[in-house]
Design a protein around this motif. Structure first.
Motif, mmCIF file in Angstrom:
data_model
loop_
_atom_site.group_PDB
_atom_site.id
_atom_site.type_symbol
_atom_site.label_atom_id
_atom_site.label_comp_id
_atom_site.label_asym_id
_atom_site.label_seq_id
_atom_site.Cartn_x
_atom_site.Cartn_y
_atom_site.Cartn_z
ATOM 1 N N ALA A 95 0.827 -1.370 -0.091
ATOM 2 C CA ALA A 95 0.143 0.131 0.091
ATOM 3 C C ALA A 95 0.887 1.310 -0.145
ATOM 4 O O ALA A 95 0.418 2.129 -0.650
ATOM 5 C CB ALA A 95 -1.021 0.081 0.999
ATOM 6 N N HIS A 142 -12.711 -1.628 5.664
ATOM 7 C CA HIS A 142 -14.263 -1.773 5.565
ATOM 8 C C HIS A 142 -14.974 -3.024 5.207
ATOM 9 O O HIS A 142 -16.105 -3.249 5.430
ATOM 10 C CB HIS A 142 -14.508 -0.441 4.562
ATOM 11 C CG HIS A 142 -14.566 1.000 5.020
ATOM 12 N ND1 HIS A 142 -15.504 1.327 5.643
ATOM 13 C CD2 HIS A 142 -13.638 1.951 4.792
ATOM 14 C CE1 HIS A 142 -15.443 2.453 6.248
ATOM 15 N NE2 HIS A 142 -14.199 2.691 5.519
ATOM 16 N N LEU A 167 -7.440 1.089 4.405
ATOM 17 C CA LEU A 167 -8.806 1.295 5.195
ATOM 18 C C LEU A 167 -10.039 0.673 4.310
ATOM 19 O O LEU A 167 -11.010 0.169 4.860
ATOM 20 C CB LEU A 167 -9.142 2.887 5.015
ATOM 21 C CG LEU A 167 -8.325 3.779 6.071
ATOM 22 C CD1 LEU A 167 -8.502 5.168 5.896
ATOM 23 C CD2 LEU A 167 -8.590 3.225 7.531
ATOM 24 N N ASP A 168 -9.793 0.595 3.028
ATOM 25 C CA ASP A 168 -10.903 -0.205 2.039
ATOM 26 C C ASP A 168 -10.924 -1.315 2.519
ATOM 27 O O ASP A 168 -11.936 -2.186 2.621
ATOM 28 C CB ASP A 168 -10.463 -0.175 0.542
ATOM 29 C CG ASP A 168 -10.594 1.105 0.071
ATOM 30 O OD1 ASP A 168 -11.154 2.373 0.601
ATOM 31 O OD2 ASP A 168 -10.102 1.496 -1.250
ATOM 32 N N ARG A 194 -0.760 4.324 -1.936
ATOM 33 C CA ARG A 194 -2.453 4.401 -1.641
ATOM 34 C C ARG A 194 -2.683 3.615 -0.411
ATOM 35 O O ARG A 194 -3.038 2.608 -0.277
ATOM 36 C CB ARG A 194 -2.963 3.529 -2.824
ATOM 37 C CG ARG A 194 -2.982 3.874 -4.370
ATOM 38 C CD ARG A 194 -3.483 3.188 -5.410
ATOM 39 N NE ARG A 194 -4.598 2.873 -5.312
ATOM 40 C CZ ARG A 194 -5.530 1.971 -5.749
ATOM 41 N NH1 ARG A 194 -5.042 1.169 -6.543
ATOM 42 N NH2 ARG A 194 -6.672 1.873 -5.539
ATOM 43 N N PRO A 195 -2.132 4.342 0.706
ATOM 44 C CA PRO A 195 -2.534 3.753 1.955
ATOM 45 C C PRO A 195 -4.123 3.598 2.362
ATOM 46 O O PRO A 195 -4.499 2.838 3.171
ATOM 47 C CB PRO A 195 -1.796 4.773 2.932
ATOM 48 C CG PRO A 195 -1.868 6.183 2.107
ATOM 49 C CD PRO A 195 -1.479 5.609 0.606
ATOM 50 N N GLY A 196 -4.768 4.451 1.368
ATOM 51 C CA GLY A 196 -6.235 4.121 1.610
ATOM 52 C C GLY A 196 -6.688 2.711 1.447
ATOM 53 O O GLY A 196 -7.792 2.616 1.661
ATOM 54 N N LEU A 197 -6.054 1.981 0.524
ATOM 55 C CA LEU A 197 -6.360 0.657 0.419
ATOM 56 C C LEU A 197 -6.315 -0.284 1.689
ATOM 57 O O LEU A 197 -7.237 -0.953 1.838
ATOM 58 C CB LEU A 197 -5.154 -0.068 -0.746
ATOM 59 C CG LEU A 197 -5.277 0.362 -2.170
ATOM 60 C CD1 LEU A 197 -4.182 -0.360 -2.653
ATOM 61 C CD2 LEU A 197 -6.457 0.053 -2.835
#
Length: 447
Positions: free
Chosen positions: A78, A92, A88-89, A83-86
Motif C-alpha cells: 500500500a 471496511h 482502510l478499504d 495508496r494507503p487508503g487501500l
C-alpha cells in the motif's frame, strides 16, 4: 503478585474488552442491515481497529506471528503504491466478519443444547461396529454443518479411548472428512461467507445445490475407498442421525430461500435471519436453557480473537493485492480467458491445498484467490469459481497443518501430533480434488 497470576488477569481483561467491542460491532452491522443504511455501521471502523489490536495482544504467539506476516506485505504494498487508503478499504470490507463469527457462535451454543442433537448422539452411540465408519462420516457431516469443529466433541466419546491408534485414526479421519465437506454447502462456515461475498450476484441456492452434489460424490467416493463395512453401515447411520435432518436442513433451507426471496446476499441473510430463528426457538425453551445458551455465547465470544484477526488481515491483504498495479497485470491474462478453465481450476485448487499442507491456512489463499479472480471479468463461470473456493476450503482444512478442524479432531480422538496431517485423508483429497475439478470444468463449459 506472581507473573502467572498477572498474565491470567491481563488475559481476562483482554477477553472481556474483546467481548464488549465485538458486541458493538455485531450490533452496528445488524443495525446497518436492518435499516439499509451503511452509515449505521460506518462509525464502527475505529471499533474494529481497536478490536484488532486487542486480538493481536490476546492470541497465541503463533497466530500473532502469522497475522503480522500477512499484514506486513499489505502495508508495504500500500505504501509502495502510494495508496494507503487501500488499507482502510480492506478494513471496511472486513466489517461484516465480526458479526458473522458472533452469529455462528450463537448458532453453536443453541445447537449444543438442541434436543435433536442429543437424540442423534444417543442413537449414534448405539450403532453396531459395522456401521461405525459410516456413522462417523455422516455424523461428522451433519453435526459439522452447524457445529463445524465442535462436531468432534460429540463423536469422539463414541469411541473407546483404549481402541488401537490405527482404529482411532481411521474413524477420526472419517469424522474430519465429513465435517470439512459440509463447508461445500452449509451457510454456517467462514468459507461460505468468504466465497459468496465476492460473488454477490450468484444465487445462494445454486451454490448450495452444487455443494450438496459434490458432497454426495464425496460420500460415494468414500464408500468405494473404504471396504470395511462403510457401505453396509450407511443406512443404520442415516437412521441414527435422522433427528438432525429437519433442524439442520431446515436452517439451511431458510437461509437459502430467504436469500432468494429477499434478494439479500447470503451473508446478510445469515446475519439477519439466524438471531431471529434462535430467538424464536429459545422462547419455547425453559428459562435455564435460554440463559445457558446466552451464557455460552458470551463466553465463546471471548475466544474469537484468533479467527477474527486472521480474517481481517487476509481481507486487508486481498484488497491491497487487488488494488496493486502489478497484480492487475498479472491477473489480466486470467481475466482474458487465456488459460483454459479446467487448467486454471485444477492449478489453483492444487495450490490452495499444497499451501495448506505447508502451513498457510485456506482462509488466506481462498480469500486472495477470490479477490483477484473477481476483480474483472471472471475467468470461469461464477458457479465454478464458487466451487473452487469452497473445494479449496474443504480440502485445505482437511489436511492443512494449521487447520483448526484437524487440530481439534486430533486432540478429541487422543491422537499424536501430525497423526491426521495429511494422513488417511491424503489419498481422498487427491482423488476427490480431481473429481471436483472435472465437475467444475463441466459447469464452466456449460455457461
Amino acid at each position: 503478585m506472581s507473573g502467572d497470576s498477572l498474565a491470567g488477569r491481563s488475559g481476562r481483561v483482554l477477553a472481556g474488552l474483546g467481548r464488549g467491542l465485538l458486541l458493538l460491532l455485531w450490533a452496528a452491522e445488524l443495525g446497518g442491515l436492518a435499516t439499509g443504511s451503511p452509515a449505521v455501521a460506518g462509525p464502527a471502523l475505529p471499533v474494529l481497529a481497536a478490536y484488532g489490536l486487542v486480538a493481536l495482544l490476546a492470541v497465541r504467539p503463533g497466530a500473532r506471528r502469522l497475522a503480522l506476516l500477512l499484514f506486513a506485505p499489505a502495508l508495504l504494498l500500500a505504501v509502495a503504491e502510494g495508496r494507503p487508503g487501500l488499507l482502510l478499504d480492506g478494513l471496511h470490507q472486513a466489517m461484516v466478519y465480526p458479526a458473522f463469527l458472533a452469529t455462528i457462535v450463537l448458532v453453536r451454543a443453541a445447537a449444543s443444547v438442541h434436543p435433536a442433537v442429543a437424540r442423534a448422539h444417543e442413537r449414534t452411540l448405539l450403532l453396531p461396529p459395522a456401521a461405525r465408519a459410516a456413522g462417523f462420516l455422516v455424523g461428522g457431516h451433519l453435526f459439522g454443518a452447524v457445529l463445524t469443529a465442535g462436531s468432534f466433541a460429540l463423536l469422539a466419546p463414541l469411541l473407546d479411548r483404549r481402541a488401537p491408534e490405527a482404529e482411532r485414526a481411521r474413524l477420526a479421519s472419517l469424522a474430519l472428512r465429513g465435517s470439512c465437506l459440509a463447508a461445500l454447502w452449509s451457510p454456517f462456515f467462514v468459507g461460505m461467507a468468504l466465497v459468496t461475498r465476492h460473488l454477490p450476484s450468484l444465487p445462494l441456492w445454486q451454490v448450495a445445490i452444487t455443494g450438496l452434489a459434490l458432497s454426495g460424490l464425496a460420500l460415494l467416493l468414500t464408500l468405494g475407498l473404504d471396504a470395511r463395512g462403510a457401505g453396509a453401515g450407511l443406512l443404520p447411520a442415516l437412521v441414527a442421525l435422522r433427528p438432525l435432518f429437519l433442524p439442520v436442513g431446515g436452517a439451511a433451507a431458510v437461509i437459502v430461500l430467504g436469500s432468494g426471496l429477499t434478494g439479500l446476499r447470503s451473508l446478510e441473510t445469515v446475519l439477519l435471519a439466524t438471531p431471529v430463528l434462535v430467538g424464536l426457538w429459545l422462547l419455547g425453551r425453559p428459562r435455564a436453557v435460554a440463559m445457558g445458551v446466552l451464557g455460552r455465547t458470551w463466553a465463546d465470544l471471548g475466544r474469537l480473537g484468533e479467527e477474527m484477526l486472521l480474517v481481517g488481515v487476509v481481507t486487508v491483504l486481498g484488497r491491497v493485492l487487488v488494488g496493486a498495479s502489478w497484480t492487475a497485470a498479472f491477473a489480466a491474462p486470467l481475466h482474458a480467458g487465456l488459460v483454459p478453465g479446467g487448467v486454471l481450476l485444477g492449478g489453483l485448487l492444487a495450490l490452495i491445498v499444497l499451501l495448506a499442507v505447508a502451513g498457510l491456512h485456506p482462509l488466506a489463499t481462498v480469500a486472495i484467490t477470490m479477490a483477484l479472480l473477481t476483480d474483472g471479468p471472471p475467468p470461469v463461470a461464477p458457479i465454478a469459481l464458487a466451487g473452487l473456493g469452497l473445494s479449496g476450503w474443504a480440502l485445505g482444512t482437511m489436511v492443512g497443518s494449521t487447520s483448526l478442524s484437524l487440530l481439534v479432531a486430533r486432540t478429541s480422538f487422543g491422537l499424536p501430533a501430525r497423526a491426521l496431517s495429511p494422513g488417511p485423508n491424503g489419498r481422498f483429497v487427491l482423488l476427490f480434488g480431481a473429481v471436483s475439478v472435472a465437475v467444475l470444468a463441466v459447469l464452466d463449459a456449460l455457461r
